[in-house]
Design a protein around this motif. Sequence first.
Motif, PDB file in Angstrom:
ATOM      1  N   ALA A  15      17.041 -14.347   4.763  1.00 59.78           N
ATOM      2  CA  ALA A  15      18.047 -13.370   4.337  1.00 59.78           C
ATOM      3  C   ALA A  15      17.858 -12.038   5.059  1.00 59.78           C
ATOM      4  CB  ALA A  15      17.973 -13.164   2.827  1.00 59.78           C
ATOM      5  N   ALA A  16      16.604 -11.613   5.221  1.00 57.95           N
ATOM      6  CA  ALA A  16      16.335 -10.359   5.938  1.00 57.95           C
ATOM      7  C   ALA A  16      16.765 -10.458   7.397  1.00 57.95           C
ATOM      8  CB  ALA A  16      14.851  -9.997   5.830  1.00 57.95           C
ATOM      9  N   ALA A  17      16.599 -11.632   7.990  1.00 57.99           N
ATOM     10  CA  ALA A  17      17.039 -11.831   9.376  1.00 57.99           C
ATOM     11  C   ALA A  17      18.553 -11.728   9.476  1.00 57.99           C
ATOM     12  CB  ALA A  17      16.551 -13.179   9.905  1.00 57.99           C
ATOM     13  N   VAL A  18      19.249 -12.306   8.520  1.00 54.13           N
ATOM     14  CA  VAL A  18      20.715 -12.223   8.511  1.00 54.13           C
ATOM     15  C   VAL A  18      21.160 -10.779   8.294  1.00 54.13           C
ATOM     16  CG1 VAL A  18      22.785 -12.900   7.217  1.00 54.13           C
ATOM     17  CG2 VAL A  18      21.038 -14.617   7.784  1.00 54.13           C
ATOM     18  N   LEU A  19      20.452 -10.067   7.423  1.00 53.14           N
ATOM     19  CA  LEU A  19      20.824  -8.681   7.114  1.00 53.14           C
ATOM     20  C   LEU A  19      20.681  -7.746   8.315  1.00 53.14           C
ATOM     21  CD1 LEU A  19      19.429  -8.275   3.498  1.00 53.14           C
ATOM     22  CD2 LEU A  19      21.819  -8.368   4.224  1.00 53.14           C
ATOM     23  N   ILE A  20      19.918  -8.150   9.316  1.00 53.99           N
ATOM     24  CA  ILE A  20      19.825  -7.344  10.537  1.00 53.99           C
ATOM     25  C   ILE A  20      21.211  -7.180  11.154  1.00 53.99           C
ATOM     26  CG2 ILE A  20      18.982  -7.322  12.926  1.00 53.99           C
ATOM     27  CD1 ILE A  20      16.453  -8.752  11.913  1.00 53.99           C
ATOM     28  N   THR A  56      25.069   1.464  13.721  1.00 53.33           N
ATOM     29  CA  THR A  56      24.168   1.146  14.831  1.00 53.33           C
ATOM     30  C   THR A  56      22.734   1.496  14.466  1.00 53.33           C
ATOM     31  OG1 THR A  56      25.919   1.535  16.458  1.00 53.33           O
ATOM     32  CG2 THR A  56      23.652   1.615  17.261  1.00 53.33           C
ATOM     33  N   TRP A  57      22.549   2.653  13.865  1.00 48.29           N
ATOM     34  CA  TRP A  57      21.193   3.065  13.472  1.00 48.29           C
ATOM     35  C   TRP A  57      20.638   2.165  12.365  1.00 48.29           C
ATOM     36  CZ3 TRP A  57      23.643   8.487  13.231  1.00 48.29           C
ATOM     37  CH2 TRP A  57      23.741   9.018  14.522  1.00 48.29           C
ATOM     38  N   ALA A  58      21.484   1.752  11.431  1.00 45.83           N
ATOM     39  CA  ALA A  58      21.044   0.828  10.378  1.00 45.83           C
ATOM     40  C   ALA A  58      20.638  -0.512  10.986  1.00 45.83           C
ATOM     41  CB  ALA A  58      22.153   0.638   9.342  1.00 45.83           C
ATOM     42  N   HIS A  59      21.410  -0.968  11.959  1.00 43.74           N
ATOM     43  CA  HIS A  59      21.103  -2.218  12.672  1.00 43.74           C
ATOM     44  C   HIS A  59      19.747  -2.116  13.372  1.00 43.74           C
ATOM     45  CE1 HIS A  59      21.764  -5.745  15.181  1.00 43.74           C
ATOM     46  NE2 HIS A  59      21.734  -5.010  16.279  1.00 43.74           N
ATOM     47  N   GLU A  64      13.386  -2.967  13.062  1.00 43.38           N
ATOM     48  CA  GLU A  64      12.065  -2.349  12.941  1.00 43.38           C
ATOM     49  C   GLU A  64      11.317  -2.812  11.697  1.00 43.38           C
ATOM     50  OE1 GLU A  64      13.083   1.775  13.095  1.00 43.38           O
ATOM     51  OE2 GLU A  64      13.768   1.647  15.174  1.00 43.38           O
ATOM     52  N   VAL A  65      12.003  -2.894  10.566  1.00 38.53           N
ATOM     53  CA  VAL A  65      11.304  -3.263   9.327  1.00 38.53           C
ATOM     54  C   VAL A  65      11.172  -4.776   9.145  1.00 38.53           C
ATOM     55  CG1 VAL A  65      11.991  -1.132   8.170  1.00 38.53           C
ATOM     56  CG2 VAL A  65      13.350  -3.182   7.855  1.00 38.53           C
ATOM     57  N   PHE A  66      11.965  -5.535   9.881  1.00 39.84           N
ATOM     58  CA  PHE A  66      11.926  -6.991   9.724  1.00 39.84           C
ATOM     59  C   PHE A  66      10.546  -7.556  10.034  1.00 39.84           C
ATOM     60  CE2 PHE A  66      12.452 -11.286  11.544  1.00 39.84           C
ATOM     61  CZ  PHE A  66      12.910 -11.942  10.415  1.00 39.84           C
ATOM     62  N   SER A  67       9.929  -7.100  11.102  1.00 39.08           N
ATOM     63  CA  SER A  67       8.622  -7.655  11.476  1.00 39.08           C
ATOM     64  C   SER A  67       7.559  -7.349  10.421  1.00 39.08           C
ATOM     65  CB  SER A  67       8.191  -7.138  12.851  1.00 39.08           C
ATOM     66  OG  SER A  67       8.090  -5.735  12.837  1.00 39.08           O
ATOM     67  N   ILE A  68       7.618  -6.177   9.834  1.00 43.02           N
ATOM     68  CA  ILE A  68       6.641  -5.821   8.800  1.00 43.02           C
ATOM     69  C   ILE A  68       6.836  -6.700   7.568  1.00 43.02           C
ATOM     70  CG2 ILE A  68       5.901  -3.979   7.233  1.00 43.02           C
ATOM     71  CD1 ILE A  68       6.724  -2.022   9.528  1.00 43.02           C
ATOM     72  N   PHE A  69       8.077  -6.815   7.118  1.00 38.11           N
ATOM     73  CA  PHE A  69       8.347  -7.646   5.946  1.00 38.11           C
ATOM     74  C   PHE A  69       8.001  -9.106   6.209  1.00 38.11           C
ATOM     75  CE2 PHE A  69      11.240 -10.550   3.707  1.00 38.11           C
ATOM     76  CZ  PHE A  69      10.727 -10.394   2.430  1.00 38.11           C
ATOM     77  N   PHE A  93      12.977  -6.397  -1.840  1.00 37.30           N
ATOM     78  CA  PHE A  93      13.075  -5.966  -0.442  1.00 37.30           C
ATOM     79  C   PHE A  93      14.433  -6.352   0.129  1.00 37.30           C
ATOM     80  CE2 PHE A  93      13.035  -6.868   4.041  1.00 37.30           C
ATOM     81  CZ  PHE A  93      12.490  -5.712   4.583  1.00 37.30           C
ATOM     82  N   THR A  94      14.827  -7.593  -0.102  1.00 36.53           N
ATOM     83  CA  THR A  94      16.078  -8.100   0.451  1.00 36.53           C
ATOM     84  C   THR A  94      17.274  -7.314  -0.090  1.00 36.53           C
ATOM     85  OG1 THR A  94      15.033 -10.278   0.569  1.00 36.53           O
ATOM     86  CG2 THR A  94      17.416 -10.195   0.827  1.00 36.53           C
ATOM     87  N   VAL A  95      17.288  -7.073  -1.373  1.00 38.40           N
ATOM     88  CA  VAL A  95      18.382  -6.305  -1.980  1.00 38.40           C
ATOM     89  C   VAL A  95      18.367  -4.866  -1.473  1.00 38.40           C
ATOM     90  CG1 VAL A  95      19.299  -5.415  -4.169  1.00 38.40           C
ATOM     91  CG2 VAL A  95      18.486  -7.783  -4.022  1.00 38.40           C
ATOM     92  N   ALA A  96      17.161  -4.280  -1.393  1.00 40.23           N
ATOM     93  CA  ALA A  96      17.043  -2.895  -0.919  1.00 40.23           C
ATOM     94  C   ALA A  96      17.551  -2.754   0.514  1.00 40.23           C
ATOM     95  CB  ALA A  96      15.594  -2.425  -1.017  1.00 40.23           C
ATOM     96  N   ARG A  97      17.291  -3.749   1.349  1.00 46.00           N
ATOM     97  CA  ARG A  97      17.753  -3.665   2.741  1.00 46.00           C
ATOM     98  C   ARG A  97      19.267  -3.800   2.842  1.00 46.00           C
ATOM     99  NH1 ARG A  97      15.256  -0.642   5.828  1.00 46.00           N
ATOM    100  NH2 ARG A  97      16.610  -1.516   7.420  1.00 46.00           N
ATOM    101  N   LEU A  98      19.862  -4.604   1.993  1.00 48.98           N
ATOM    102  CA  LEU A  98      21.326  -4.684   1.971  1.00 48.98           C
ATOM    103  C   LEU A  98      21.907  -3.330   1.560  1.00 48.98           C
ATOM    104  CD1 LEU A  98      24.060  -6.140   2.080  1.00 48.98           C
ATOM    105  CD2 LEU A  98      23.647  -6.856  -0.285  1.00 48.98           C
TER     106      LEU A  98
END
Length: 144
Positions: A15-20, A56-59, A64-69, A93-98
């Motif tokens: 899900a985090a990968a998709v949210l990127i 763009t900045w959110a993307h 950046e945070v995907f690798s840490i999570f 985490f997933t909800v917060a990133r959305l």
Amino acid sequence: MNPQGSAIFLYCIVAAAVLIYVPFLVVAYARVKLGYDRSAPRAMFDKLPPYAQRATWAHQNSFEVFSIFTAAALMAYVTGQNSDLAVGAAIAFTVARLLYSIFYICNIPTARSLMFGLGSACSAILFVLSLLSITPPLQSLSIL
């Protein structure tokens, strides 16, 4: 280990990968609206409306945070974390990133910053829980 609980870590990574790419859909929309320049797509940034620049900045931040999570969630998966706290941290985490991306694009900086902090705390929780479960504990390791 609860197989369903541990599987949540893997689902949250996906899900985090998709949210990127969710914010990038907003960027793509703005680029199409402007008239996409295939010969210089990055040069279009200054021509994008403010919401698309923030997207763009959110993307970029999502990368950046995907690798840490991912590292934290994989550590939790490997160490067999299945507590409500660990599973809740992965889902939060997933909800917060959305919400982070939504708040960034909508220009709500305080809420965006809170979601960034929550996501970071969730990754930290997964790291700490994983490290605490390692046997033998770090204090029993001998250097000599």
